[in-house]
Scaffold this motif. Sequence first.
Motif, PDB file in Angstrom:
ATOM      1  N   ASN A  83       0.864  -1.179   0.000  1.00 29.13           N
ATOM      2  CA  ASN A  83       0.000   0.000   0.000  1.00 29.13           C
ATOM      3  C   ASN A  83       0.899   1.227   0.000  1.00 29.13           C
ATOM      4  N   ASN A  84       0.995   1.880  -1.128  1.00 29.93           N
ATOM      5  CA  ASN A  84       1.897   3.004  -1.248  1.00 29.93           C
ATOM      6  C   ASN A  84       1.175   4.311  -1.542  1.00 29.93           C
ATOM      7  N   LEU A  85      -0.105   4.378  -1.231  1.00 31.65           N
ATOM      8  CA  LEU A  85      -0.906   5.559  -1.532  1.00 31.65           C
ATOM      9  C   LEU A  85      -1.390   6.251  -0.262  1.00 31.65           C
ATOM     10  N   VAL A  86      -1.308   7.568  -0.284  1.00 32.92           N
ATOM     11  CA  VAL A  86      -1.853   8.409   0.780  1.00 32.92           C
ATOM     12  C   VAL A  86      -2.833   9.348   0.087  1.00 32.92           C
ATOM     13  N   TYR A  87      -4.098   9.292   0.487  1.00 34.74           N
ATOM     14  CA  TYR A  87      -5.122  10.130  -0.129  1.00 34.74           C
ATOM     15  C   TYR A  87      -5.371  11.377   0.718  1.00 34.74           C
ATOM     16  N   PHE A  88      -5.812  12.446   0.056  1.00 37.26           N
ATOM     17  CA  PHE A  88      -5.996  13.740   0.702  1.00 37.26           C
ATOM     18  C   PHE A  88      -7.407  14.266   0.467  1.00 37.26           C
ATOM     19  N   ASP A  89      -7.840  15.139   1.367  1.00 41.08           N
ATOM     20  CA  ASP A  89      -9.094  15.843   1.184  1.00 41.08           C
ATOM     21  C   ASP A  89      -8.918  16.918   0.128  1.00 41.08           C
ATOM     22  N   TYR A  90     -10.027  17.437  -0.355  1.00 35.20           N
ATOM     23  CA  TYR A  90     -10.021  18.498  -1.360  1.00 35.20           C
ATOM     24  C   TYR A  90      -9.208  19.700  -0.868  1.00 35.20           C
ATOM     25  N   ASP A  91      -8.323  20.185  -1.699  1.00 37.94           N
ATOM     26  CA  ASP A  91      -7.527  21.394  -1.457  1.00 37.94           C
ATOM     27  C   ASP A  91      -6.730  21.306  -0.151  1.00 37.94           C
ATOM     28  N   SER A  92      -6.249  20.104   0.194  1.00 41.83           N
ATOM     29  CA  SER A  92      -5.530  19.902   1.445  1.00 41.83           C
ATOM     30  C   SER A  92      -4.256  19.106   1.208  1.00 41.83           C
ATOM     31  N   THR A 142      -3.099  15.711  -7.929  1.00 44.80           N
ATOM     32  CA  THR A 142      -4.323  16.435  -7.570  1.00 44.80           C
ATOM     33  C   THR A 142      -5.450  16.004  -8.507  1.00 44.80           C
ATOM     34  N   ASP A 143      -6.650  16.471  -8.207  1.00 41.67           N
ATOM     35  CA  ASP A 143      -7.735  16.275  -9.158  1.00 41.67           C
ATOM     36  C   ASP A 143      -7.662  17.401 -10.198  1.00 41.67           C
ATOM     37  N   GLU A 144      -8.607  17.414 -11.097  1.00 39.57           N
ATOM     38  CA  GLU A 144      -8.557  18.342 -12.227  1.00 39.57           C
ATOM     39  C   GLU A 144      -8.978  19.764 -11.896  1.00 39.57           C
ATOM     40  N   ARG A 145      -9.552  19.984 -10.736  1.00 41.61           N
ATOM     41  CA  ARG A 145     -10.032  21.324 -10.405  1.00 41.61           C
ATOM     42  C   ARG A 145      -8.864  22.230 -10.046  1.00 41.61           C
ATOM     43  N   VAL A 169      -5.598   8.753 -12.076  1.00 42.35           N
ATOM     44  CA  VAL A 169      -5.829   7.303 -12.103  1.00 42.35           C
ATOM     45  C   VAL A 169      -7.287   7.005 -12.401  1.00 42.35           C
ATOM     46  N   ALA A 170      -8.144   7.989 -12.198  1.00 48.73           N
ATOM     47  CA  ALA A 170      -9.575   7.819 -12.453  1.00 48.73           C
ATOM     48  C   ALA A 170     -10.044   8.956 -13.350  1.00 48.73           C
ATOM     49  N   GLU A 171     -10.648   8.587 -14.451  1.00 53.86           N
ATOM     50  CA  GLU A 171     -11.224   9.587 -15.356  1.00 53.86           C
ATOM     51  C   GLU A 171     -12.643   9.895 -14.878  1.00 53.86           C
ATOM     52  N   GLY A 172     -13.022  11.108 -15.007  1.00 55.03           N
ATOM     53  CA  GLY A 172     -14.364  11.491 -14.602  1.00 55.03           C
ATOM     54  C   GLY A 172     -14.366  12.890 -14.036  1.00 55.03           C
ATOM     55  N   HIS A 173     -15.551  13.441 -13.944  1.00 57.12           N
ATOM     56  CA  HIS A 173     -15.690  14.827 -13.490  1.00 57.12           C
ATOM     57  C   HIS A 173     -16.638  14.894 -12.295  1.00 57.12           C
ATOM     58  N   GLU A 174     -16.486  13.943 -11.379  1.00 59.20           N
ATOM     59  CA  GLU A 174     -17.305  13.911 -10.172  1.00 59.20           C
ATOM     60  C   GLU A 174     -16.425  13.465  -8.999  1.00 59.20           C
ATOM     61  N   GLU A 175     -16.958  13.593  -7.801  1.00 60.43           N
ATOM     62  CA  GLU A 175     -16.196  13.343  -6.575  1.00 60.43           C
ATOM     63  C   GLU A 175     -15.583  11.948  -6.533  1.00 60.43           C
ATOM     64  N   SER A 176     -16.277  10.943  -7.035  1.00 59.36           N
ATOM     65  CA  SER A 176     -15.724   9.585  -6.968  1.00 59.36           C
ATOM     66  C   SER A 176     -14.408   9.474  -7.738  1.00 59.36           C
ATOM     67  N   ALA A 177     -14.274  10.166  -8.840  1.00 58.57           N
ATOM     68  CA  ALA A 177     -13.015  10.175  -9.595  1.00 58.57           C
ATOM     69  C   ALA A 177     -12.014  11.122  -8.941  1.00 58.57           C
ATOM     70  N   TRP A 178     -12.473  12.297  -8.556  1.00 60.37           N
ATOM     71  CA  TRP A 178     -11.575  13.299  -7.967  1.00 60.37           C
ATOM     72  C   TRP A 178     -10.890  12.758  -6.709  1.00 60.37           C
ATOM     73  N   SER A 179     -11.638  12.048  -5.868  1.00 64.21           N
ATOM     74  CA  SER A 179     -11.074  11.561  -4.602  1.00 64.21           C
ATOM     75  C   SER A 179      -9.946  10.559  -4.835  1.00 64.21           C
ATOM     76  N   GLN A 180      -9.995   9.811  -5.922  1.00 65.82           N
ATOM     77  CA  GLN A 180      -8.933   8.860  -6.236  1.00 65.82           C
ATOM     78  C   GLN A 180      -7.679   9.554  -6.780  1.00 65.82           C
ATOM     79  N   ASN A 181      -7.845  10.729  -7.326  1.00 64.65           N
ATOM     80  CA  ASN A 181      -6.726  11.460  -7.919  1.00 64.65           C
ATOM     81  C   ASN A 181      -6.004  12.361  -6.928  1.00 64.65           C
ATOM     82  N   ARG A 182      -6.610  12.651  -5.802  1.00 62.22           N
ATOM     83  CA  ARG A 182      -5.961  13.482  -4.755  1.00 62.22           C
ATOM     84  C   ARG A 182      -5.090  12.587  -3.892  1.00 62.22           C
TER      85      ARG A 182
END
Length: 172
Positions: free
Chosen positions: A66-75, A107-110, A152-165
């Motif tokens: 497990n080499n991933l650390v996920y972050f909240d939006y803009d954090s 980061t996500d696309e935003r 890593v996730a294509e899409g323009h909604e939170e489910s994709a964005w959360s995987q990219n942060r």
Amino acid sequence: MIKNKLLLSLTIVSMLTLGACASKGDKTASTPPPSTPSSAYNDTSGAGSQLGDEDARTAAERALSNNLVYFDYDSSAIKPEYASVVGAYAKYLTANPVAKVRIEGHTDERGTREYNIGLGERRANAVKDALTAQGVTAAQISVISYGEERPVAEGHEESAWSQNRRAQIIRQ
């Protein structure tokens, strides 16, 4: 404030880990340590001669898988649930001083491209700071930010964005 909470969390995790390793009671009743170092995080490239070495290698690889650390939006604050990921890599790197890792910030696309490059760098540096707080040398760590460029996730909604942060730790 958040940095202080992160450092406190990491300190507590380190203390709990060290406390679990401390021997208690009569030393003659405890199992003697092996005659050669066999930390679960030692270099796994050599063949061991002790029973259980393969189990130790398997456990080490599982901990480092497990080499991933996920972050909240803009954090760029590391969430407490990722302290174990950072802790596993800290153990591995401190036990193997020649080992190196690259931390990639994403980061996500935003946001603008420039803002996201900076945010990705802050995320990667947050993981680097957490590792160095646990005894890893700065020379063992390199940092790069890809911003929004490698989702890593294509899409323009939170489910994709959360995987990219995320910050990803890559062994080198």
